[in-house]
Design an enzyme around this catalytic site. Sequence first.
Site, mmCIF file in Angstrom:
data_model
loop_
_atom_site.group_PDB
_atom_site.id
_atom_site.type_symbol
_atom_site.label_atom_id
_atom_site.label_comp_id
_atom_site.label_asym_id
_atom_site.label_seq_id
_atom_site.Cartn_x
_atom_site.Cartn_y
_atom_site.Cartn_z
ATOM 1 N N MET A 30 0.756 -1.322 -0.096
ATOM 2 C CA MET A 30 0.051 0.084 -0.047
ATOM 3 C C MET A 30 0.934 1.153 -0.018
ATOM 4 O O MET A 30 0.471 2.337 0.280
ATOM 5 C CB MET A 30 -0.776 0.122 1.297
ATOM 6 C CG MET A 30 -1.792 -1.311 1.144
ATOM 7 S SD MET A 30 -3.393 -0.982 2.112
ATOM 8 C CE MET A 30 -2.963 -0.741 3.754
ATOM 9 N N GLY A 31 2.158 1.253 -0.261
ATOM 10 C CA GLY A 31 3.047 2.199 -0.598
ATOM 11 C C GLY A 31 3.542 2.784 0.796
ATOM 12 O O GLY A 31 3.337 2.075 1.814
ATOM 13 N N HIS A 37 9.459 -3.116 3.485
ATOM 14 C CA HIS A 37 9.065 -3.512 2.144
ATOM 15 C C HIS A 37 10.363 -3.741 1.270
ATOM 16 O O HIS A 37 10.356 -4.380 0.193
ATOM 17 C CB HIS A 37 8.487 -2.388 1.622
ATOM 18 C CG HIS A 37 7.104 -1.940 2.113
ATOM 19 N ND1 HIS A 37 6.777 -0.792 2.829
ATOM 20 C CD2 HIS A 37 6.039 -2.598 2.131
ATOM 21 C CE1 HIS A 37 5.637 -0.757 3.344
ATOM 22 N NE2 HIS A 37 4.909 -1.897 3.005
ATOM 23 N N LYS A 149 5.155 -9.823 9.146
ATOM 24 C CA LYS A 149 4.716 -9.087 10.564
ATOM 25 C C LYS A 149 3.210 -9.000 10.427
ATOM 26 O O LYS A 149 2.470 -9.287 11.243
ATOM 27 C CB LYS A 149 4.993 -7.704 10.061
ATOM 28 C CG LYS A 149 4.898 -6.650 11.301
ATOM 29 C CD LYS A 149 4.801 -5.382 11.159
ATOM 30 C CE LYS A 149 3.456 -4.708 11.350
ATOM 31 N NZ LYS A 149 3.055 -3.803 10.423
ATOM 32 N N VAL A 176 11.152 -6.847 9.697
ATOM 33 C CA VAL A 176 12.320 -6.235 9.685
ATOM 34 C C VAL A 176 12.138 -5.186 10.980
ATOM 35 O O VAL A 176 10.820 -4.667 11.257
ATOM 36 C CB VAL A 176 12.606 -5.337 8.443
ATOM 37 C CG1 VAL A 176 13.645 -4.343 8.435
ATOM 38 C CG2 VAL A 176 12.688 -6.306 7.372
ATOM 39 N N MET A 184 8.759 -2.763 11.624
ATOM 40 C CA MET A 184 8.506 -1.356 10.919
ATOM 41 C C MET A 184 7.232 -1.612 10.331
ATOM 42 O O MET A 184 6.463 -2.691 9.970
ATOM 43 C CB MET A 184 9.390 -1.893 9.592
ATOM 44 C CG MET A 184 10.954 -1.750 9.881
ATOM 45 S SD MET A 184 11.405 -0.177 9.410
ATOM 46 C CE MET A 184 13.493 -0.319 9.999
ATOM 47 N N SER A 186 4.303 1.130 8.156
ATOM 48 C CA SER A 186 4.033 2.341 7.588
ATOM 49 C C SER A 186 3.008 3.459 8.735
ATOM 50 O O SER A 186 3.267 4.666 8.807
ATOM 51 C CB SER A 186 2.932 2.494 6.278
ATOM 52 O OG SER A 186 3.747 1.491 5.378
HETATM 53 O O1 PAF Z 1 0.038 -5.916 3.508
HETATM 54 C C1 PAF Z 1 -0.540 -4.920 2.756
HETATM 55 O O2 PAF Z 1 0.114 -3.669 2.548
HETATM 56 C C2 PAF Z 1 -1.819 -5.082 2.241
HETATM 57 O O3 PAF Z 1 -2.643 -5.763 2.960
HETATM 58 C C3 PAF Z 1 -1.659 -5.733 0.543
HETATM 59 C C4 PAF Z 1 -1.222 -7.208 0.804
HETATM 60 C C5 PAF Z 1 -1.036 -5.112 -0.188
HETATM 61 C C6 PAF Z 1 -3.182 -5.716 0.206
HETATM 62 O O4 PAF Z 1 -3.714 -4.589 0.063
#
Ligand code: PAF
Length: 281
Positions: A30-31, A37, A149, A176, A184, A186
């Site tokens: 989700m950025g 990530h 996580k 991580v 970690m 967001s």
């Molecule tokens: O873990 C995430 O960031 C979200 O749940 C995912 C897997 C990208 C689905 O929107």
Amino acid sequence: MKTIISVKEMQQWSLQQKAAGKQISFVPTMGFLHAGHLSLLEEGRNQGDLLVLSIFVNPTQFGVGEDFEDYPRDLKADAELAAKAGVDVIFAPPATQMYPQGYASWVDVEGITEVLCGASRPGHFRGVTTVVSKLFNIVQPDIAFFGNKDFQQLTVIKRMVIDLNMPLEIVGLPIVREADNLAMSSRNSYLSAPERFQALCLSRALAHARQLAAQGGVKASEVLNAVREMITAKDLTRIDYLKICHQSSLLDQEFIDADSVLLLAVYVGKTRLIDNGFLLD
Ligand code: PAF
């Protein structure tokens, strides 16, 4: 590095690459990328010919009153990190393409989605499994990477891939942590300085639980009581759940064994944090 926002273009690109015999690694996110990530992207880069990163804040996995609107977004910073990580394509579709007018199809995994985060966030996993299925159909990955996580999310996605015969491999990678052991996320960006400090009780509780479990023959309830005490000692925390579960059924365990995972969800101020870990090596 290419950025694709069209669902159709993404799917065509992937089908062409696969026809040319390329293996696609995929990291759905989700950025607001962080080191967790980046560890997924690094492994994706190592394991496939091409690396696709999706960035999509998926509205259907947020409940009413949750943080969909406030969820941190920074596409520019994400694109810089992605380029450094060797991403070939960022797929960042608008919600109107993922859920166009008339959208009516859902993927639902039963049972294991009804406990833990599923109990606190009804409908959350239906949103996750639906969007992840759609992303798999669009990106056509050979292998997809998720962080440990979100342990329940990973368990649910593995179940879905087996049950629905999806032709790809799911890889879970270790949590991580920051230098002081906070997992970690967001959502850590929401924490004030005092909350950030008190948030350390999650990883400390996990470490303490592992020490207790290592003594052998310990009941899950004893470990949970000790952990609960540590967390409630902090004035900014509120426990959502604390459970010791079997790693694949996610059912509560009475005694601790090699399959036991401690899972925690704790509000620190208004921010809901999760963490988990196996109790025995
Ligand atoms: O873990 C995430 O960031 C979200 O749940 C995912 C897997 C990208 C689905 O929107």
